[in-house]
Design a protein around this motif. Sequence first.
Motif, PDB file in Angstrom:
ATOM      1  N   THR A  83      18.142  26.881  44.393  1.00  0.00           N
ATOM      2  CA  THR A  83      17.602  27.971  43.635  1.00  0.00           C
ATOM      3  C   THR A  83      18.029  27.368  42.118  1.00  0.00           C
ATOM      4  OG1 THR A  83      17.197  29.459  45.177  1.00  0.00           O
ATOM      5  CG2 THR A  83      16.970  30.147  42.884  1.00  0.00           C
ATOM      6  N   GLU A  84      19.287  27.263  42.033  1.00  0.00           N
ATOM      7  CA  GLU A  84      19.794  26.745  40.602  1.00  0.00           C
ATOM      8  C   GLU A  84      19.403  25.612  40.318  1.00  0.00           C
ATOM      9  OE1 GLU A  84      24.198  29.084  40.860  1.00  0.00           O
ATOM     10  OE2 GLU A  84      23.817  27.310  41.869  1.00  0.00           O
ATOM     11  N   LEU A  85      19.222  24.556  41.077  1.00  0.00           N
ATOM     12  CA  LEU A  85      18.715  23.160  40.581  1.00  0.00           C
ATOM     13  C   LEU A  85      17.423  23.468  40.408  1.00  0.00           C
ATOM     14  CD1 LEU A  85      20.470  21.091  43.524  1.00  0.00           C
ATOM     15  CD2 LEU A  85      20.558  20.854  41.030  1.00  0.00           C
ATOM     16  N   SER A  97      27.099  19.844  46.379  1.00  0.00           N
ATOM     17  CA  SER A  97      27.875  19.100  45.234  1.00  0.00           C
ATOM     18  C   SER A  97      27.940  17.506  45.617  1.00  0.00           C
ATOM     19  CB  SER A  97      29.368  19.741  45.519  1.00  0.00           C
ATOM     20  OG  SER A  97      29.744  19.414  46.965  1.00  0.00           O
ATOM     21  N   LEU A  98      28.513  16.828  44.699  1.00  0.00           N
ATOM     22  CA  LEU A  98      28.567  15.213  44.741  1.00  0.00           C
ATOM     23  C   LEU A  98      29.416  15.129  45.724  1.00  0.00           C
ATOM     24  CD1 LEU A  98      28.230  14.312  40.977  1.00  0.00           C
ATOM     25  CD2 LEU A  98      26.385  14.293  42.676  1.00  0.00           C
ATOM     26  N   ALA A  99      29.329  13.994  46.345  1.00  0.00           N
ATOM     27  CA  ALA A  99      30.100  13.790  47.667  1.00  0.00           C
ATOM     28  C   ALA A  99      31.557  13.388  47.112  1.00  0.00           C
ATOM     29  CB  ALA A  99      29.377  12.402  48.431  1.00  0.00           C
ATOM     30  N   THR A 115      26.718  16.521  38.422  1.00  0.00           N
ATOM     31  CA  THR A 115      27.927  16.179  37.861  1.00  0.00           C
ATOM     32  C   THR A 115      28.505  17.421  37.134  1.00  0.00           C
ATOM     33  OG1 THR A 115      26.797  15.293  35.993  1.00  0.00           O
ATOM     34  CG2 THR A 115      27.239  13.736  37.759  1.00  0.00           C
ATOM     35  N   LEU A 116      27.729  18.329  36.802  1.00  0.00           N
ATOM     36  CA  LEU A 116      28.181  19.450  36.034  1.00  0.00           C
ATOM     37  C   LEU A 116      28.756  20.463  36.771  1.00  0.00           C
ATOM     38  CD1 LEU A 116      25.272  19.718  33.513  1.00  0.00           C
ATOM     39  CD2 LEU A 116      27.541  18.451  33.210  1.00  0.00           C
ATOM     40  N   GLY A 117      28.726  20.261  38.186  1.00  0.00           N
ATOM     41  CA  GLY A 117      29.213  21.284  39.165  1.00  0.00           C
ATOM     42  C   GLY A 117      28.271  21.665  40.210  1.00  0.00           C
ATOM     43  N   GLU A 118      28.884  22.412  41.132  1.00  0.00           N
ATOM     44  CA  GLU A 118      27.938  22.649  42.430  1.00  0.00           C
ATOM     45  C   GLU A 118      26.883  23.543  42.132  1.00  0.00           C
ATOM     46  OE1 GLU A 118      30.973  23.588  45.192  1.00  0.00           O
ATOM     47  OE2 GLU A 118      30.712  25.943  44.632  1.00  0.00           O
ATOM     48  N   LYS A 119      25.868  23.577  43.169  1.00  0.00           N
ATOM     49  CA  LYS A 119      24.631  24.320  42.649  1.00  0.00           C
ATOM     50  C   LYS A 119      23.924  24.302  43.805  1.00  0.00           C
ATOM     51  CE  LYS A 119      24.134  22.893  38.128  1.00  0.00           C
ATOM     52  NZ  LYS A 119      25.585  22.827  37.803  1.00  0.00           N
ATOM     53  N   LEU A 179      25.384  10.618  49.166  1.00  0.00           N
ATOM     54  CA  LEU A 179      25.612  10.948  47.631  1.00  0.00           C
ATOM     55  C   LEU A 179      25.932  12.343  47.306  1.00  0.00           C
ATOM     56  CD1 LEU A 179      22.872   8.652  46.488  1.00  0.00           C
ATOM     57  CD2 LEU A 179      25.192   8.213  46.594  1.00  0.00           C
ATOM     58  N   VAL A 180      25.350  13.362  48.071  1.00  0.00           N
ATOM     59  CA  VAL A 180      25.772  14.694  48.170  1.00  0.00           C
ATOM     60  C   VAL A 180      26.343  15.422  49.615  1.00  0.00           C
ATOM     61  CG1 VAL A 180      24.009  15.119  46.094  1.00  0.00           C
ATOM     62  CG2 VAL A 180      23.505  15.599  48.787  1.00  0.00           C
ATOM     63  N   THR A 181      27.040  16.301  49.256  1.00  0.00           N
ATOM     64  CA  THR A 181      27.498  17.288  50.381  1.00  0.00           C
ATOM     65  C   THR A 181      26.940  18.794  50.306  1.00  0.00           C
ATOM     66  OG1 THR A 181      29.587  18.044  49.524  1.00  0.00           O
ATOM     67  CG2 THR A 181      29.592  16.061  50.718  1.00  0.00           C
ATOM     68  N   ALA A 182      26.752  19.503  51.394  1.00  0.00           N
ATOM     69  CA  ALA A 182      26.342  20.606  51.558  1.00  0.00           C
ATOM     70  C   ALA A 182      27.174  21.617  52.213  1.00  0.00           C
ATOM     71  CB  ALA A 182      24.969  20.799  52.137  1.00  0.00           C
TER      72      ALA A 182
END
Length: 123
Positions: free
Chosen positions: A64-66, A102-104, A57-61, A89-92
């Motif tokens: 590794t960042e997650l 990121s969130l969908a 929700t804070l931005g795409e990651k 729920l997410v896209t890549a």
Amino acid sequence: MSDVDEKDINDMNAECGPISDEALRGFLNDDNVICDATQIFDALSDFTRFQILGALTLGEKSVTELQDLLPVSQSATSHQLRLLRDRGLVTAKRDGRRVIYSLADEHVITLISVGLAHAAHLH
């Protein structure tokens, strides 16, 4: 099949607010929508998946960042992201050798935000 027309769906996609009683009745009579909704809430019920969605929700990651934000391995993070992607729920997207998640859509942000606000309200 749902009794909700395409205009109602487009209106709901434009804003993530409450839906009309008519739209709600249509969704509740559509077994496919009910099944998809239960799959979404099942995905949200896992602690790690919820943390991943919260971080996104804070931005795409990237994975590794997650992984740097979460107390789980890279393989576990990737596994959870795959399930979240399968549930819509997410896209890549690829960025060279990295995959960025990121969130969908805004609905997912609303689900996470409302869930967190409700949980905080209980305390």
